[in-house]
Design an enzyme around this catalytic site. Sequence first.
Site, short mmCIF file in Angstrom:
data_model
loop_
_atom_site.label_atom_id
_atom_site.label_comp_id
_atom_site.label_asym_id
_atom_site.label_seq_id
_atom_site.Cartn_x
_atom_site.Cartn_y
_atom_site.Cartn_z
N HIS A 31 -45.49 -0.63 60.42
CA HIS A 31 -46.54 -0.03 61.25
C HIS A 31 -47.75 0.27 60.36
CE1 HIS A 31 -47.43 2.36 65.08
NE2 HIS A 31 -48.51 2.47 64.33
N HIS A 33 -51.99 -0.66 60.48
CA HIS A 33 -53.09 -1.26 61.24
C HIS A 33 -54.11 -1.93 60.32
CE1 HIS A 33 -52.31 0.49 65.29
NE2 HIS A 33 -51.64 1.39 64.58
N ASP A 35 -57.25 -2.62 60.89
CA ASP A 35 -58.53 -1.92 60.88
C ASP A 35 -58.42 -0.49 60.35
OD1 ASP A 35 -57.06 -1.14 63.06
OD2 ASP A 35 -58.66 -1.36 64.53
N GLY A 192 -54.13 2.23 71.25
CA GLY A 192 -55.20 2.98 71.90
C GLY A 192 -54.69 4.28 72.48
N HIS A 219 -46.61 1.52 70.95
CA HIS A 219 -46.98 2.89 70.59
C HIS A 219 -46.51 3.83 71.70
CE1 HIS A 219 -49.74 1.12 67.63
NE2 HIS A 219 -49.94 2.34 67.15
N GLU A 222 -46.20 9.53 70.59
CA GLU A 222 -47.13 10.08 69.59
C GLU A 222 -48.04 11.09 70.29
OE1 GLU A 222 -50.43 8.55 66.30
OE2 GLU A 222 -50.04 7.37 68.11
N ASP A 325 -49.23 3.85 58.97
CA ASP A 325 -50.11 3.84 60.14
C ASP A 325 -51.50 3.31 59.75
OD1 ASP A 325 -50.76 4.07 62.80
OD2 ASP A 325 -51.07 6.23 62.75
#
Length: 384
Positions: A31, A33, A35, A192, A219, A222, A325
Amino acid sequence: MTTANFEAAAGKQFTLGSDLSINSLPKVSLHDHLDGGLRPQTIIDLSTELGLDLPAPDAASLGAWFASQSDSGSLVEYLKTFDVTISVMQTPEGLARVAREFVEDLHADGVIYGEVRWAPEQHLTRGLSLDEVVDAVQGGIEDGIAAVAAAGGRIRIGQLVSAMRQNDNGLEIAQLAVRHREHGVVGFDIAGPEDGFPPSRMRTAFDYLAEHYLPTTVHAGEAAGLDSIRSALFDGRTLRLGHGVRLAEDIEVEETAAGDSAGGDSTFVTLGPLAEWVKDRELALELSPTSNLQTGAIAQWGSELVDHPFDLLYQLGFRVTVNTDNRLMSNTTLSRELAILADTFGYDLGDLEVFQLNAAAGSFLPVEDREELANRIVAGFGDA
């Protein structure tokens, strides 16, 4: 974290005990990302080429800005920092550079297999198509793998194509992922704002993915609780839970004091049906300790790492994995996450090995490749 005390975690060495390097141990990242893992200097370079303004003028202060902005306790505020990183990832050259450096940085941290997730629909503002951005990222990944190999290393990377849950275009992105499954894509994700946008809104996309045998991770658990996790499992057919930390809401822990009817200090744990389902099916939890603190995902249990239900889930036998993350926003690395967990909960080398074997088992590789990955982990930890 402020500019004055900011020190980038990338490149730092973390140890277990006094001398065992965590950085050198073989690791699996599930996990992470794309970006959320840019180098600050790369953001500066790319923004200069594109004529974009930044909130800080140099790499050190920009890294500090990201770390400070991300420490809000709110997932919504945390996500706003991505406006900056995504803005410089709108050209083939920018996407390829970010992807190449992403691979190189994972290798430098001891990662031998990583799954990089990102949302192609967020990279179309300068005229690229969905297929073109996926190809650009894959080209950068392959360049990074080649660079690692040229230096005598070895790493494997798979793409997780994400759909943004608020945009309601999941089927289009699912079709994109399937088109590229022979060219680097290993799975699908939705990302998102979680609260208010359950996986059930993209049921047609998940149906399509199931029909084409492409695995999913979602996701969930969370920014929203058990209903979100339930929808991820039964609408999204997810094989992993992205974070999933709030699954602990379905676990009841009862402490009894000495002298009561139980006859002494005791702890009784009862799993609810959802938690039991996840545990019994050994679905991997993609836990991200630092990020979970920053976004307020564990707020109901406390505000320190010791309050994180990570250890509870681990001791109960859930398939816990450790993840970053967003390395830039959380100013972290996988080695750092392992180090702070070991320091907080007293984990030893054997525990860290379990976390990596859990991640290997939960990866979206073919079974033979998962077994080979597990063998590499066992051999690497055995040599430590």
